[in-house]
Each structure stands twice: as C-alpha cells, then as structure tokens.
Write a protein that holds these residues in place. Structure first.
Motif, PDB file in Angstrom:
ATOM      1  N   THR A   7       0.835  -1.203   0.000  1.00  0.00           N
ATOM      2  CA  THR A   7       0.000   0.000   0.000  1.00  0.00           C
ATOM      3  C   THR A   7       0.866   1.247   0.000  1.00  0.00           C
ATOM      4  O   THR A   7       1.979   1.234   0.545  1.00  0.00           O
ATOM      5  CB  THR A   7      -0.920   0.037   1.238  1.00  0.00           C
ATOM      6  OG1 THR A   7      -0.129  -0.073   2.421  1.00  0.00           O
ATOM      7  CG2 THR A   7      -1.951  -1.061   1.184  1.00  0.00           C
ATOM      8  N   PRO A   8       0.420   2.332  -0.629  1.00  0.00           N
ATOM      9  CA  PRO A   8      -0.762   2.380  -1.494  1.00  0.00           C
ATOM     10  C   PRO A   8      -0.482   1.708  -2.834  1.00  0.00           C
ATOM     11  O   PRO A   8       0.661   1.422  -3.147  1.00  0.00           O
ATOM     12  CB  PRO A   8      -0.970   3.888  -1.658  1.00  0.00           C
ATOM     13  CG  PRO A   8       0.415   4.449  -1.607  1.00  0.00           C
ATOM     14  CD  PRO A   8       1.159   3.603  -0.597  1.00  0.00           C
ATOM     15  N   SER A   9      -1.481   1.504  -3.631  1.00  0.00           N
ATOM     16  CA  SER A   9      -1.261   0.937  -4.960  1.00  0.00           C
ATOM     17  C   SER A   9      -0.718   2.009  -5.906  1.00  0.00           C
ATOM     18  O   SER A   9       0.046   1.708  -6.818  1.00  0.00           O
ATOM     19  CB  SER A   9      -2.530   0.316  -5.518  1.00  0.00           C
ATOM     20  OG  SER A   9      -3.581   1.249  -5.476  1.00  0.00           O
ATOM     21  N   ASN A  10      -1.135   3.247  -5.671  1.00  0.00           N
ATOM     22  CA  ASN A  10      -0.649   4.381  -6.458  1.00  0.00           C
ATOM     23  C   ASN A  10      -0.364   5.543  -5.525  1.00  0.00           C
ATOM     24  O   ASN A  10      -1.086   5.749  -4.546  1.00  0.00           O
ATOM     25  CB  ASN A  10      -1.694   4.822  -7.488  1.00  0.00           C
ATOM     26  CG  ASN A  10      -1.899   3.796  -8.569  1.00  0.00           C
ATOM     27  OD1 ASN A  10      -1.121   3.686  -9.496  1.00  0.00           O
ATOM     28  ND2 ASN A  10      -2.961   3.014  -8.430  1.00  0.00           N
ATOM     29  N   LYS A  11       0.713   6.279  -5.853  1.00  0.00           N
ATOM     30  CA  LYS A  11       1.049   7.446  -5.062  1.00  0.00           C
ATOM     31  C   LYS A  11       1.550   8.533  -6.004  1.00  0.00           C
ATOM     32  O   LYS A  11       2.504   8.309  -6.748  1.00  0.00           O
ATOM     33  CB  LYS A  11       2.121   7.106  -4.033  1.00  0.00           C
ATOM     34  CG  LYS A  11       2.604   8.273  -3.195  1.00  0.00           C
ATOM     35  CD  LYS A  11       1.564   8.719  -2.214  1.00  0.00           C
ATOM     36  CE  LYS A  11       2.093   9.869  -1.347  1.00  0.00           C
ATOM     37  NZ  LYS A  11       1.047  10.354  -0.400  1.00  0.00           N
ATOM     38  N   VAL A  12       0.881   9.683  -5.950  1.00  0.00           N
ATOM     39  CA  VAL A  12       1.332  10.834  -6.720  1.00  0.00           C
ATOM     40  C   VAL A  12       1.800  11.876  -5.715  1.00  0.00           C
ATOM     41  O   VAL A  12       1.089  12.195  -4.761  1.00  0.00           O
ATOM     42  CB  VAL A  12       0.203  11.406  -7.596  1.00  0.00           C
ATOM     43  CG1 VAL A  12       0.730  12.599  -8.402  1.00  0.00           C
ATOM     44  CG2 VAL A  12      -0.340  10.339  -8.546  1.00  0.00           C
ATOM     45  N   THR A  13       2.995  12.391  -5.919  1.00  0.00           N
ATOM     46  CA  THR A  13       3.530  13.377  -4.994  1.00  0.00           C
ATOM     47  C   THR A  13       4.279  14.452  -5.773  1.00  0.00           C
ATOM     48  O   THR A  13       4.504  14.327  -6.972  1.00  0.00           O
ATOM     49  CB  THR A  13       4.464  12.699  -3.976  1.00  0.00           C
ATOM     50  OG1 THR A  13       4.788  13.624  -2.943  1.00  0.00           O
ATOM     51  CG2 THR A  13       5.760  12.231  -4.632  1.00  0.00           C
ATOM     52  N   GLU A  14       4.614  15.484  -5.081  1.00  0.00           N
ATOM     53  CA  GLU A  14       5.353  16.565  -5.716  1.00  0.00           C
ATOM     54  C   GLU A  14       6.838  16.437  -5.398  1.00  0.00           C
ATOM     55  O   GLU A  14       7.212  15.951  -4.322  1.00  0.00           O
ATOM     56  CB  GLU A  14       4.830  17.911  -5.221  1.00  0.00           C
ATOM     57  CG  GLU A  14       3.414  18.217  -5.667  1.00  0.00           C
ATOM     58  CD  GLU A  14       2.926  19.538  -5.127  1.00  0.00           C
ATOM     59  OE1 GLU A  14       1.897  20.033  -5.634  1.00  0.00           O
ATOM     60  OE2 GLU A  14       3.560  20.087  -4.207  1.00  0.00           O
ATOM     61  N   LYS A  15       7.620  16.908  -6.306  1.00  0.00           N
ATOM     62  CA  LYS A  15       9.077  16.923  -6.117  1.00  0.00           C
ATOM     63  C   LYS A  15       9.417  17.562  -4.786  1.00  0.00           C
ATOM     64  O   LYS A  15       8.857  18.604  -4.425  1.00  0.00           O
ATOM     65  CB  LYS A  15       9.696  17.694  -7.284  1.00  0.00           C
ATOM     66  CG  LYS A  15      11.210  17.802  -7.268  1.00  0.00           C
ATOM     67  CD  LYS A  15      11.676  18.486  -8.555  1.00  0.00           C
ATOM     68  CE  LYS A  15      13.182  18.667  -8.577  1.00  0.00           C
ATOM     69  NZ  LYS A  15      13.688  19.597  -7.566  1.00  0.00           N
ATOM     70  N   GLY A  16      10.314  16.906  -4.049  1.00  0.00           N
ATOM     71  CA  GLY A  16      10.745  17.429  -2.763  1.00  0.00           C
ATOM     72  C   GLY A  16       9.989  16.882  -1.570  1.00  0.00           C
ATOM     73  O   GLY A  16      10.433  17.050  -0.419  1.00  0.00           O
ATOM     74  N   ARG A 109       2.812   2.141  -7.581  1.00  0.00           N
ATOM     75  CA  ARG A 109       3.232   3.042  -8.660  1.00  0.00           C
ATOM     76  C   ARG A 109       3.437   4.426  -8.076  1.00  0.00           C
ATOM     77  O   ARG A 109       2.481   5.035  -7.602  1.00  0.00           O
ATOM     78  CB  ARG A 109       2.167   3.114  -9.749  1.00  0.00           C
ATOM     79  CG  ARG A 109       2.026   1.879 -10.544  1.00  0.00           C
ATOM     80  CD  ARG A 109       0.996   2.008 -11.652  1.00  0.00           C
ATOM     81  NE  ARG A 109       0.853   0.719 -12.303  1.00  0.00           N
ATOM     82  CZ  ARG A 109       1.680   0.263 -13.229  1.00  0.00           C
ATOM     83  NH1 ARG A 109       2.658   1.024 -13.645  1.00  0.00           N
ATOM     84  NH2 ARG A 109       1.500  -0.922 -13.753  1.00  0.00           N
ATOM     85  N   LEU A 110       4.670   4.890  -8.108  1.00  0.00           N
ATOM     86  CA  LEU A 110       5.002   6.209  -7.583  1.00  0.00           C
ATOM     87  C   LEU A 110       5.239   7.164  -8.738  1.00  0.00           C
ATOM     88  O   LEU A 110       6.032   6.873  -9.639  1.00  0.00           O
ATOM     89  CB  LEU A 110       6.259   6.145  -6.705  1.00  0.00           C
ATOM     90  CG  LEU A 110       6.775   7.485  -6.185  1.00  0.00           C
ATOM     91  CD1 LEU A 110       5.783   8.102  -5.217  1.00  0.00           C
ATOM     92  CD2 LEU A 110       8.137   7.311  -5.514  1.00  0.00           C
ATOM     93  N   LEU A 111       4.537   8.279  -8.714  1.00  0.00           N
ATOM     94  CA  LEU A 111       4.724   9.324  -9.718  1.00  0.00           C
ATOM     95  C   LEU A 111       5.096  10.609  -8.993  1.00  0.00           C
ATOM     96  O   LEU A 111       4.342  11.083  -8.144  1.00  0.00           O
ATOM     97  CB  LEU A 111       3.455   9.520 -10.535  1.00  0.00           C
ATOM     98  CG  LEU A 111       3.497  10.633 -11.589  1.00  0.00           C
ATOM     99  CD1 LEU A 111       4.589  10.363 -12.617  1.00  0.00           C
ATOM    100  CD2 LEU A 111       2.144  10.787 -12.271  1.00  0.00           C
ATOM    101  N   VAL A 112       6.264  11.126  -9.331  1.00  0.00           N
ATOM    102  CA  VAL A 112       6.730  12.377  -8.735  1.00  0.00           C
ATOM    103  C   VAL A 112       6.603  13.476  -9.781  1.00  0.00           C
ATOM    104  O   VAL A 112       7.224  13.395 -10.850  1.00  0.00           O
ATOM    105  CB  VAL A 112       8.188  12.251  -8.254  1.00  0.00           C
ATOM    106  CG1 VAL A 112       8.640  13.555  -7.597  1.00  0.00           C
ATOM    107  CG2 VAL A 112       8.338  11.090  -7.285  1.00  0.00           C
ATOM    108  N   LEU A 113       5.770  14.456  -9.467  1.00  0.00           N
ATOM    109  CA  LEU A 113       5.526  15.536 -10.436  1.00  0.00           C
ATOM    110  C   LEU A 113       6.507  16.679 -10.260  1.00  0.00           C
ATOM    111  O   LEU A 113       7.034  16.908  -9.175  1.00  0.00           O
ATOM    112  CB  LEU A 113       4.092  16.040 -10.278  1.00  0.00           C
ATOM    113  CG  LEU A 113       2.998  14.988 -10.514  1.00  0.00           C
ATOM    114  CD1 LEU A 113       1.639  15.583 -10.227  1.00  0.00           C
ATOM    115  CD2 LEU A 113       3.078  14.447 -11.938  1.00  0.00           C
TER     116      LEU A 113
END
Lengths: 113, 110
Positions: A7-16, A109-113
């Motif tokens: 967990t989590p299955s998906n994580k979207v976060t911001e740079k830093g 799935r980690l996505l760093v914006l």
C-alpha cells in the motif's frame, strides 16, 4: 493464503516531498526484498531484509532512500526529498528464507511531479 | 559482476507455433528463475531451476538449465493467446540478490 500486499497501490507526490511505501509479506517469510521497476525494464534490487535487519542495502541509490522492518514482518520504504527520477513501480517480495522463490506483491506506482 | 541477458527482447508470433526464449548469464550461479508479468501486474513465479540439466514443464512452457554454458531456455509449445506477457529470467548471485534480465515481451496473435 494471503500473498504479499503493498500500500498504497498508487502514489502521486510533488518533487521534494517525503513518501512512505508499505509492504506486508507472506506470514512466516523471514526474507523481504524491495525492488524498483521502470517501464520496459526488469526489477532493480534495492534492499534485502533477513528478519529485522537489512542484510544487504547495496541497491539503495542514495541516502534519500531508507527502509525499515522493525518487527521482522511489515516493511516500510521511505523516500525523502523525492525527485522526478524516483518515479517507478516499487515492488516488494518475500521468501521463506534467504533463498528460494520470491513472491511478489502488486507494487506501488510512484509518480513524482 | 553478474550480468543477465535475455533474447529476444520482443517476440510476436502466431498461435500454434513453437519458439524459445534464451537467458545467458555471466558468472556461476546455483539458481535460476523464470517469472511472468502481465501488463500493469506484478511478477508471477513460473519455474525455479536448481541444477545443471534441470528441466521443468508446466502446460505449454518448458524451462531448462545448462550451468556449464550459463544458459537457460524457456520453450513455448503450440503457443496460445493467453501466454502473451513479458517473461523475465533472474539469476541468484549467491548473496540472495536476484539479478534480472531485461525481459522478453511476447505477443501471440490469434
């Protein structure tokens, strides 16, 4: 029986930002592994736990990455000051001992914006 | 340093045909694994090969290991669409790390 869960299955976060990814291994498995997989590539080893201790952390890319397994079961992968290049699928696997088949979780799935 | 190479990296084939995926590795190892990964899914264990000459079969898939040649093969017999996936081989480096090939993306057309 229950397999490896993450967990989590998906994580979207911001740079830093700081993120924590959790892995719950198969009950009774003493060995736990973290991998990172980028699109179109094989898994890349990060760290291996035997019980509570990190037996091999040679795959951690830098000191922003840290993992713990305080009670020898659940593990948390911690990433500080995330960078866009950290975006990937983070896979956790467990095995009965330090060898033998590794059973994988569904990944985060980690996505760093 | 242990390196693992798979070929081909991409394979498109017709149903009913046979084909082989190859996995070469660079240094001695006692254990080799084959995994399957469907798009967006995690890795599923297929075979563990533990000794020279080991052969394992499950349905239309057969895996073999030649430790002297440092070569494993995954043979697909009379392929069916359901076998479409990416197949990875992984080799144990004797330090409990698995070193992975880049994967073979297999597409089987009806």
């Amino acid at each position: 029986g229950a397999g490896v869960s993450q967990t989590p299955s998906n994580k979207v976060t911001e740079k830093g930002k700081y993120v924590e990814l959790r892995c719950d291994p198969i009950s009774g498995h003493t060995a736990l592994y973290w991998y990172r997989q980028s699109l179109g590539q094989g898994p890349e080893f990060l760290i291996y736990f035997q019980g509570t201790g990190a037996a091999d952390d040679s795959g951690l890319p830098n000191d922003r990455f840290f993992a713990v397994r305080p009670e020898g079961s659940v593990s948390t992968l911690k990433i500080q000051r995330t960078e866009r290049g950290d975006s990937a699928v983070y896979l956790c696997a467990s095995s009965l001992r330090g060898w033998g088949t590794q059973y994988f979780g569904p990944g985060t799935r980690l996505l760093v914006l | 340093e242990l390196k693992v190479e798979q070929n081909p990296l991409f394979l498109s084939m017709q149903e009913g045909k046979n084909y082989t995926i190859y996995c070469n590795y660079s240094t001695t190892s006692d254990r080799l694994y084959w995994y399957r990964q469907d798009p967006g899914k995690s890795l599923e264990s297929l075979f563990v090969l533990l000794s020279n000459g080991a052969v394992k079969q499950e349905g239309r898939l057969m895996a073999s290991l030649d430790t002297k040649a440092r070569l494993s093969t995954l043979h697909i017999t009379a392929a069916v669409h359901d076998l479409s996936a990416t197949y990875f081989c992984a080799v144990d480096d004797s330090n409990y790390q698995l070193i992975w090939g880049a994967g073979t993306k297999l597409i089987i057309k009806p």
